[in-house]
Scaffold this active site. Structure first.
Site, mmCIF file in Angstrom:
data_model
loop_
_atom_site.group_PDB
_atom_site.id
_atom_site.type_symbol
_atom_site.label_atom_id
_atom_site.label_comp_id
_atom_site.label_asym_id
_atom_site.label_seq_id
_atom_site.Cartn_x
_atom_site.Cartn_y
_atom_site.Cartn_z
ATOM 1 N N ARG A 1 0.029 8.804 1.500
ATOM 2 C CA ARG A 1 -1.291 9.389 1.233
ATOM 3 C C ARG A 1 -1.297 10.904 1.110
ATOM 4 N NH1 ARG A 1 -4.821 5.505 5.125
ATOM 5 N NH2 ARG A 1 -4.441 3.723 3.798
ATOM 6 N N HIS B 1 -8.119 10.093 3.064
ATOM 7 C CA HIS B 1 -7.847 8.931 2.216
ATOM 8 C C HIS B 1 -8.071 9.362 0.770
ATOM 9 C CE1 HIS B 1 -7.934 4.929 0.484
ATOM 10 N NE2 HIS B 1 -7.571 4.423 1.653
ATOM 11 N N GLU C 1 0.873 -1.178 0.000
ATOM 12 C CA GLU C 1 0.000 0.000 0.000
ATOM 13 C C GLU C 1 0.905 1.221 0.000
ATOM 14 O OE1 GLU C 1 -2.877 -0.064 3.171
ATOM 15 O OE2 GLU C 1 -3.848 -1.855 2.403
ATOM 16 N N ARG D 1 0.102 9.045 8.973
ATOM 17 C CA ARG D 1 0.184 7.610 9.277
ATOM 18 C C ARG D 1 0.504 6.793 8.021
ATOM 19 N NH1 ARG D 1 -3.754 3.418 8.895
ATOM 20 N NH2 ARG D 1 -5.104 5.002 7.996
ATOM 21 N N HIS E 1 -10.207 10.606 6.996
ATOM 22 C CA HIS E 1 -10.080 9.165 7.235
ATOM 23 C C HIS E 1 -9.490 8.831 8.599
ATOM 24 C CE1 HIS E 1 -9.650 4.986 6.109
ATOM 25 N NE2 HIS E 1 -8.337 5.009 6.228
HETATM 26 C C1 SIN Z 1 -7.290 1.072 2.942
HETATM 27 O O1 SIN Z 1 -7.641 -0.084 2.811
HETATM 28 O O2 SIN Z 1 -6.974 1.791 2.001
HETATM 29 C C2 SIN Z 1 -7.272 1.673 4.326
HETATM 30 C C3 SIN Z 1 -6.175 1.135 5.104
HETATM 31 C C4 SIN Z 1 -5.713 2.149 6.110
HETATM 32 O O3 SIN Z 1 -6.347 3.181 6.316
HETATM 33 O O4 SIN Z 1 -4.642 1.929 6.671
#
Ligand code: SIN
Length: 557
Positions: free
Chosen positions: A295, A249, A132, A391, A356
């Site tokens: 992010r 997010h 991610e 984060r 988020h």
């Molecule tokens: C996501 O699945 O994009 C959210 C995961 C997160 O906020 O760490």
């Protein structure tokens, strides 16, 4: 320096001697992964009451899709996870806490899977791991495709059935933490259905109430996330730090639904990319990790492009992922979008950023302790310092597990040392001048959410922030009222939390992590500090604290 913000110590009048009381060793407030995992551990030896303002399953954990990060893959290491976490946190992470997170994380995750039987996805006999934003390695474990949070919650709640020493109290709104002579002795709360007050007396309280996304008009957070824990903790004497760092997010489904459905970042981990209305990739050349940049970087670029092109959303192009893989890996996203008329195997998904995650919260040391004796905080409501100014994706469930475990250890140790004896005959009462003003709670709440979105959201400036402060000041007498219903109490908490965010965002004259000031667009070295708020008799005020000193007990106020 700002003037002191007047906030009442307690929101309601009460006299403990005349209220129904229950006694236990520990009260845990909140039923997400932080609250449940802490409660389950402590209940092995002690009596625990778990309180939640709605039902057990309504929380941000249940909505979490992506997963839990931890260095388990061959070629990965806690050192690499550490590096990615502090790089994303833009110089404000507390390194001791981050080391604990990345070193203890793998064991906590494996233990959780073992104990709950949660059905995590596997490749052969190993956990399937994806990547991610901000991760340099594939290290995000996930369950039932994109249902990690609900699978975890199901596993943890199944375990509740076996705990004789744990009682669950749903629909119970915690109004305030009770403190007697500097020591936390329980909570004052309200039965949501009956509107009656009662108290739980205990030798320790863990606030694990989750986030505050509902302060903003557009959010991925469920309706319960109104920042209650931050406000309750601040009133009780705990400290609040880093609250200006509200993470948006990048990819919430752009439909008029509330909360906005999350389109997991893991989709980009599998190859999806963000494109504009003409299908052009927007992250190419912006960051070496492109669509998997942290992010804050992705959101800033999205907002720039949307402003330039005068659009209110962009698209997530999933055409690089084979349709069968999309359906198998993201079954819930596929189904939710399909019900909204979007077949993600054939068309791009309309997305825009949504509030988020609060990277800051109630300051704790590495054992989850706040400065109020017997008061702990865990999960999103806490500020252990692991997230810094932003984060790293999928570090939040991990933080709840790691620090929840530490809270259980600390509590056990202190009880054995005779430090946290159960309170006896606590003579607390509270009276203040009552005021009666006509107030339209719904209108005020809607106005607050709009203002926070417009002026305290992704892009901030002195002008907008001052407008938000003026609105809060003009309506501050809301805090003089006494509400015997959760809607009023929630709005009071939202006002307090919003005020802290606004004051911190005004003070921080730079841009760092999730905090972007159009009038101070760069990072400033002298702002490599935490902004910390605390309440005294005169009101709430803040100081700044260096990195490495967040939970410093020596600080003079
Ligand atoms: C996501 O699945 O994009 C959210 C995961 C997160 O906020 O760490």
């Amino acid at each position: 320096m700002m003037t002191q913000i007047p906030i009442p110590r307690y929101l309601l009048d009460f006299d403990l001697e005349s209220l129904p009381a229950r006694h236990c060793d520990m009260v845990v407030v909140g039923s997400g992964v932080a609250g449940l995992s802490t409660a389950l551990r402590v209940a092995r030896r002690y009596r625990v009451c778990l309180l939640t303002k709605s039902s057990l399953t309504v929380n941000a954990t249940t909505a979490a899709q992506g997963g839990i990060a931890s260095a388990l893959a061959p070629g990965d290491s806690p050192e690499l996870h550490f590096r990615d976490t502090v790089e994303t946190g833009r110089g404000l992470c507390e390194e001791e806490a981050v080391w604990i997170l990345v070193r203890e994380g793998p064991e906590r995750l494996l233990e959780l899977i073992e104990e709950t039987g949660a059905d995590f996805d596997r490749e052969g006999d190993r956990l399937a791991l994806t990547t991610e934003g901000g991760h340099s390695r594939a290290r995000v474990a996930h369950a039932r495709g994109d249902a990690t949070g609900s699978e975890l919650e199901a596993g943890l709640t199944r375990r509740l059935l076996y705990q004789k020493r744990l009682s669950v109290h749903e629909d119970y709104f915690v109004v305030d933490v009770l403190v007697d002579q500097g020591r936390c002795v329980g909570v004052l709360g309200m039965d949501v259905e009956k509107g009656t007050l009662s108290c739980f007396l205990s030798s320790a309280v863990v606030l694990a109430t989750g986030g505050l996304g509902q302060l903003f008009l557009v959010t991925t957070n469920p309706w319960i996330c109104t920042g209650d824990g931050v406000a309750v903790g601040l009133r009780a004497g705990a400290e609040v730090a880093d609250l200006e760092f509200i993470q948006f997010h990048p990819t919430a489904l752009h439909l008029p639904e509330s909360p906005r459905w999350l389109i997991s970042e893991a989709m980009r981990g599998e190859g999806a990319v963000i494109v504009d209305h003409r299908g052009r990739r927007i992250m190419k050349g912006v960051h070496p990790l492109e669509d998997l940049a942290p992010r804050d970087v992705v959101v800033a670029q999205m907002v720039r492009v949307m402003k330039e092109q005068d659009e209110d959303h962009l698209f997530l192009d999933t055409s690089g992922i084979p349709p069968e893989r999309l359906k198998e890996r993201f079954p819930n996203i596929y189904q939710h979008c399909l019900e909204a008329g979007i077949d993600i195997t054939r068309m791009p998904i309309p997305v825009s950023p949504a509030a988020h995650y609060a990277s800051g919260g109630l300051v704790t040391d590495v054992w989850g302790k706040t400065p109020v004796q017997g008061l702990y905080a865990c999960g999103e409501v806490a500020c252990t310092g692991v997230h810094g100014a932003n984060r790293l994706a999928s570090n939040s469930l991990l933080e709840g597990l790691v620090f929840g475990h530490r809270i259980a250890q600390d509590f056990g140790r202190r009880r054995e040392a005779g430090e946290l004896e159960p309170p006896r005959g606590v003579p607390i009462s509270h009276r203040r001048k009552k005021r009666d003003l006509p107030v339209d709670l719904q209108l005020l709440r809607a106005h607050l959410q709009q203002l926070m979105m417009d002026d305290v959201g992704v892009r901030r400036s002195r002008e907008g922030l001052e407008e938000a402060r003026d609105f809060l000041e003009e309506n501050w007498d809301l805090l003089d009222l006494q509400f015997l219903n959760p809607a009023g109490l929630e709005l009071q908490n939202m006002f307090i939390v919003a005020r802290v965010i606004v004051e911190a965002a005004l003070a921080r004259e730079e841009s760092r992590g999730c905090h972007f000031r159009t009038d101070f667009p760069g990072e400033a070295e002298h702002w490599r500090r935490h902004i910390v708020f605390r309440r005294s008799e005169e009101g709430v005020r803040f100081c700044t604290r260096g990195v490495g000193e967040l939970a410093s007990p020596e600080y003079e106020w």
